[in-house]
Design an enzyme around this catalytic site. Structure first.
Site, mmCIF file in Angstrom:
data_model
loop_
_atom_site.group_PDB
_atom_site.id
_atom_site.type_symbol
_atom_site.label_atom_id
_atom_site.label_comp_id
_atom_site.label_asym_id
_atom_site.label_seq_id
_atom_site.Cartn_x
_atom_site.Cartn_y
_atom_site.Cartn_z
ATOM 1 N N SER A 24 0.852 -1.194 0.000
ATOM 2 C CA SER A 24 0.000 0.000 0.000
ATOM 3 C C SER A 24 0.885 1.240 0.000
ATOM 4 O O SER A 24 2.026 1.203 0.491
ATOM 5 C CB SER A 24 -0.884 0.018 1.256
ATOM 6 O OG SER A 24 -1.545 1.263 1.399
ATOM 7 N N TYR B 8 -1.740 -0.235 10.014
ATOM 8 C CA TYR B 8 -1.861 -0.818 8.678
ATOM 9 C C TYR B 8 -0.641 -0.457 7.831
ATOM 10 O O TYR B 8 -0.059 -1.319 7.154
ATOM 11 C CB TYR B 8 -3.139 -0.290 8.025
ATOM 12 C CG TYR B 8 -3.406 -0.821 6.635
ATOM 13 C CD1 TYR B 8 -3.894 -2.112 6.442
ATOM 14 C CD2 TYR B 8 -3.202 -0.031 5.513
ATOM 15 C CE1 TYR B 8 -4.156 -2.600 5.177
ATOM 16 C CE2 TYR B 8 -3.466 -0.503 4.232
ATOM 17 C CZ TYR B 8 -3.941 -1.784 4.070
ATOM 18 O OH TYR B 8 -4.198 -2.267 2.818
ATOM 19 N N LYS C 264 2.269 -2.868 6.052
ATOM 20 C CA LYS C 264 2.541 -2.854 4.623
ATOM 21 C C LYS C 264 3.995 -2.490 4.315
ATOM 22 O O LYS C 264 4.552 -2.923 3.299
ATOM 23 C CB LYS C 264 1.575 -1.903 3.919
ATOM 24 C CG LYS C 264 0.123 -2.372 3.966
ATOM 25 C CD LYS C 264 -0.058 -3.758 3.326
ATOM 26 C CE LYS C 264 -1.503 -4.167 3.220
ATOM 27 N NZ LYS C 264 -1.691 -5.450 2.518
#
Length: 257
Positions: free
Chosen positions: A148, A161, A165
């Site tokens: 991401s 998150y 990533k």
């Protein structure tokens, strides 16, 4: 040149592939000749996705195998079933991911952090270990993982998150280094905001529409179909000298990162 993107005779395993980006990538691989085994947690939408891919190809190119990507025993069974359906694995796309915390990392519960890291990072290591013997035996193979643009910058709300990533990109680089001598490649795809159910909170609002109109150089957010071409590219011989890379598909929002 016509063989650059030819995937005939190849077997691909994709997680997180019942909808959105995963389904579009599976469809693209199947249209270029691969047999695809698609996986996700819920069997009903997964079976529907496989039927849609097969209808689009006019042949049985897709098989559905339900599995929870965060559970190693289910991944083991998934890979065994994929081999039985499609043969030794040539292509792996690890697209499954979770985000169970929205807010500062200073407030994330331990179990939420562990779930994010296990599903987004460790599960992909488990998958790589399971499929890489097939690739090493053939002297070639491609592993692709969905990271991401969140990996490229901090966030006050999606920090955990993003951390996962970024760790996934680190995993990709190490897989590329360790298995490159055996002809196996590993790369990451880093999406920006894509109009999927997973990212709905980021785009499905007047504020999101305004960000797309004013902050994205291409003046739109991504669509799942935007990832079909890059999946075929990374899976095929067209990218035969590319490994250990993180390709950013973001409409231009992270062009300097």
């Amino acid at each position: 040149m016509s063989d650059l993107f030819n995937l005939e005779g190849k077997a691909a395993l994709l997680t997180g592939a019942s909808r959105g980006m995963g389904k579009e990538m599976a469809l693209a691989l199947a249209k270029h000749g691969a047999t695809v085994v698609i996986s996700a947690r819920k069997p009903e939408p997964l079976e529907a996705a496989a039927a849609e891919i097969n209808d689009a190809c006019g042949a049985v190119r897709a098989h559905a195998v339900a599995a929870n990507a965060g559970r190693p025993e289910e991944l083991q069974l998934l890979v065994e079933r994929a081999r039985a359906l499609a043969g030794p694995i040539d292509i792996l796309i690890g697209n499954a991911g979770v985000n169970v915390h929205y807010g500062p990392i200073s407030e994330i519960p331990d179990d939420a952090y562990q779930k994010i890291m296990q599903t987004n990072v460790q599960a992909n290591l488990w998958l790589a270990r399971l499929v890489v013997p097939d690739m090493v035996a053939r002297g070639c193979g491609s592993m692709i993982f969905t990271s991401s643009v969140g990996a490229l910058k901090p966030s006050p709300t999606l920090g955990a998150y993003g951390i996962s990533k970024l760790a996934l990109i680190g995993l990709v680089r190490n897989l590329a280094l360790e298995y490159g001598p055996q002809g196996v490649r590993a790369n990451a795809i880093c999406p920006g905001v894509v109009k999927t159910d997973f990212a709905r909170a980021l785009w499905d609002s007047p504020e999101g529409e305004e960000r797309a109109r004013t902050q994205v150089p291409l003046r739109r957010f991504g669509e799942p179909r935007d990832f079909a071409g890059v999946a075929v590219f990374l899976a095929s011989s067209a990218s035969s000298f590319m490994t250990g890379q993180a390709l950013t598909l973001c409409g231009g929002t992270n062009m300097w990162s």
